[in-house]
Design a protein around this motif. Sequence first.
Motif, mmCIF file in Angstrom:
data_model
loop_
_atom_site.group_PDB
_atom_site.id
_atom_site.type_symbol
_atom_site.label_atom_id
_atom_site.label_comp_id
_atom_site.label_asym_id
_atom_site.label_seq_id
_atom_site.Cartn_x
_atom_site.Cartn_y
_atom_site.Cartn_z
ATOM 1 N N VAL A 50 -50.198 -38.193 -28.232
ATOM 2 C CA VAL A 50 -49.542 -37.248 -27.316
ATOM 3 C C VAL A 50 -50.329 -37.145 -26.010
ATOM 4 N N LEU A 51 -51.647 -37.016 -26.107
ATOM 5 C CA LEU A 51 -52.472 -36.942 -24.904
ATOM 6 C C LEU A 51 -52.226 -38.141 -23.993
ATOM 7 N N LYS A 52 -52.164 -39.307 -24.598
ATOM 8 C CA LYS A 52 -51.995 -40.545 -23.819
ATOM 9 C C LYS A 52 -50.597 -40.660 -23.240
ATOM 10 N N VAL A 53 -49.583 -40.413 -24.045
ATOM 11 C CA VAL A 53 -48.197 -40.612 -23.616
ATOM 12 C C VAL A 53 -47.799 -39.626 -22.518
ATOM 13 N N PHE A 54 -48.313 -38.384 -22.602
ATOM 14 C CA PHE A 54 -47.914 -37.358 -21.643
ATOM 15 C C PHE A 54 -48.971 -37.098 -20.566
ATOM 16 N N PRO A 400 -38.675 -36.367 -41.040
ATOM 17 C CA PRO A 400 -39.504 -36.694 -39.866
ATOM 18 C C PRO A 400 -38.635 -37.148 -38.693
ATOM 19 N N PHE A 401 -39.104 -36.852 -37.499
ATOM 20 C CA PHE A 401 -38.373 -37.195 -36.290
ATOM 21 C C PHE A 401 -39.375 -37.709 -35.269
ATOM 22 N N ASP A 402 -38.950 -38.651 -34.432
ATOM 23 C CA ASP A 402 -39.857 -39.212 -33.423
ATOM 24 C C ASP A 402 -39.879 -38.291 -32.198
ATOM 25 N N TRP A 403 -40.667 -37.238 -32.308
ATOM 26 C CA TRP A 403 -40.717 -36.254 -31.240
ATOM 27 C C TRP A 403 -41.409 -36.792 -29.986
ATOM 28 N N ILE A 404 -42.373 -37.660 -30.157
ATOM 29 C CA ILE A 404 -43.058 -38.209 -28.989
ATOM 30 C C ILE A 404 -42.072 -38.998 -28.129
ATOM 31 N N ALA A 405 -41.275 -39.859 -28.758
ATOM 32 C CA ALA A 405 -40.286 -40.630 -28.003
ATOM 33 C C ALA A 405 -39.241 -39.711 -27.378
ATOM 34 N N GLY A 406 -38.785 -38.719 -28.138
ATOM 35 C CA GLY A 406 -37.754 -37.814 -27.639
ATOM 36 C C GLY A 406 -38.233 -37.003 -26.454
ATOM 37 N N TYR A 407 -39.423 -36.418 -26.574
ATOM 38 C CA TYR A 407 -39.921 -35.595 -25.478
ATOM 39 C C TYR A 407 -40.425 -36.434 -24.303
ATOM 40 N N ARG A 408 -40.821 -37.690 -24.564
ATOM 41 C CA ARG A 408 -41.161 -38.570 -23.438
ATOM 42 C C ARG A 408 -39.906 -38.851 -22.614
ATOM 43 N N LYS A 409 -38.793 -39.043 -23.302
ATOM 44 C CA LYS A 409 -37.532 -39.251 -22.592
ATOM 45 C C LYS A 409 -37.162 -37.990 -21.811
ATOM 46 N N GLN A 410 -37.418 -36.854 -22.406
ATOM 47 C CA GLN A 410 -37.168 -35.583 -21.725
ATOM 48 C C GLN A 410 -38.041 -35.457 -20.472
ATOM 49 N N GLU A 411 -39.295 -35.866 -20.581
ATOM 50 C CA GLU A 411 -40.216 -35.825 -19.444
ATOM 51 C C GLU A 411 -39.746 -36.757 -18.334
ATOM 52 N N ASP A 412 -39.347 -37.963 -18.705
ATOM 53 C CA ASP A 412 -38.859 -38.930 -17.709
ATOM 54 C C ASP A 412 -37.605 -38.410 -17.016
ATOM 55 N N ALA A 413 -36.718 -37.802 -17.788
ATOM 56 C CA ALA A 413 -35.495 -37.254 -17.206
ATOM 57 C C ALA A 413 -35.822 -36.125 -16.227
#
Length: 539
Positions: A50-54, A400-413
């Motif tokens: 999470v630290l790295k992706v965001f 389980p859900f891929d929250w990192i991918a989902g919220y990264r998409k949210q961040e990009d949007a």
Amino acid sequence: MMKDSINLTGSICRKALVLWCLMAACAMSGYAQRKQAPLPPGLDAYVEKVLKVFHVPGLSIAVVKDGQVVLAKGYGVRKTGSGLPVDEHTLFPIASNSKAFTATALGILAERGKLRWDDPVIDHLPWFRLSDPYVTRELTIKDLLVHNSGLAPYAGDLLQFPVTTFTRREIAEKIRHLPLVNSFRSAYAYDNVLYLVAGEVIKAVSGLDWEDFIRQEILTPVGMRETLHRFSLFQQQANAAASHIPDSKGNISVLETFFEEGMSDKSNPAGGIVSNAADMARWMQVQLDSGKTASGKPLFTPATASLLWQGVNPMPELNVPAWIAPARTSLNSYALGFRVYMNRGTKVVTHGGKLDGFVSCVMMFPEINLGITVLTNQESGNAYNAIIQHLADYYLKTAPFDWIAGYRKQEDAKFARFSQLEQQALGVRDSNSRPALPLEKYCGTYRDPWYGDVTINMKDGNLLMKFSHTPVFYGKLEHWQYETFIVRWDHREVRGDAFVTFSLTPEGKIDAVKMKAVSPLTDVSLDFHDLDLKPVNKN
């Protein structure tokens, strides 16, 4: 014969006992294997991702489950390039998560008979006024906390953010000049200024400043020994996180002038507490245990605990995109210093906090006795959401859900939307247009009923704007088009350049000035759009 019979029976009993013990041990072993571990496997690696992706330099997490602290830990660094690690004692501003402390303080005073939740505010603060006499008369202590007064969202925040010269009492008195844009108790519109009024109520009925009451009656009994009750103490701390801010493309930089523009003690009741993972774990333990502290002495009663978490003001449903679909909520409402809603079939009690370069979240699931706090030194709410939702999946035993991918998409949007809005704001311009008046005709003093004076002067052929009560609001006016200029603040880290538009009378004199932030990244508390500036002396 009897002897031999006894020996045989004893042997059989001993063998049976051994067999029973083995079976019990196996059963217990199987139970232990089936019993849920206190934390999700691989959590540390998940958080590091999470630290790295965001692009978050550092954060700390507290997890409380069934009354026990199962995690209080730091990740990453306090400041980019420093190499200093975040630990469970690293201090972060919790910003609007402070509102729950103000609400709890009022609950304690109500239990002591010092006030009642339905008391009109003017019973305790006879000098307090809103712009509408009816609302002034009917506004109660509870109304101060639930964002239903009729004020516009974030109304009056320029009285306190960035740092101003106004006192808390002066801000509370100036609220009478803020217009009400909604009917009383008819809508949800988040505000900070009425929490300052709540702080003044606490002072009036207890005889203690808000800060002293919070330290004496909440922080000390709870055992939050490292938590700061005055924001002004934060700059003096050795183990403290630094502020990091994103630009419109998501690039991160340190906000070196954070303490010049962040906030001052006047705003403590709305957002001034500074804490860490270790102490926030203790706070959640008390909240989840209906007010009982570690010593066994109650901070407040179960009745007050229930009241703090009882929704009062309905909130709009949020549009949650498919890529984070399990985060959808229902029955959203604002309680007393908390937000409450339903998610995945369970009640959630939560609040977020944001201050320049910091965001945080406290989220509790009372039905499974779970509390999670995440404190970060970057403005990515999507980062803390990816962590909290991952933990919630584990304890709620949902898929389980891929929250990192989902919220990264949210961040990009989010950043794509910001970029588009910026381009729209700056993309249509008649560069050949000229101001209708000579530049010196725009000079003068302009006054807003609630903020006060803003001056425009000439220096070296340029127009300069200065806010009389906000030291960092000083900058040059650049002509944009027609009667609109852009003020570029000298203090570049303010991130609040604004359009300044002059309205003229038929005689060609300035009648009014309106302002509007240029960038969608501008903090919502910079409510330039609410200013109604009029010339003090018309040209």
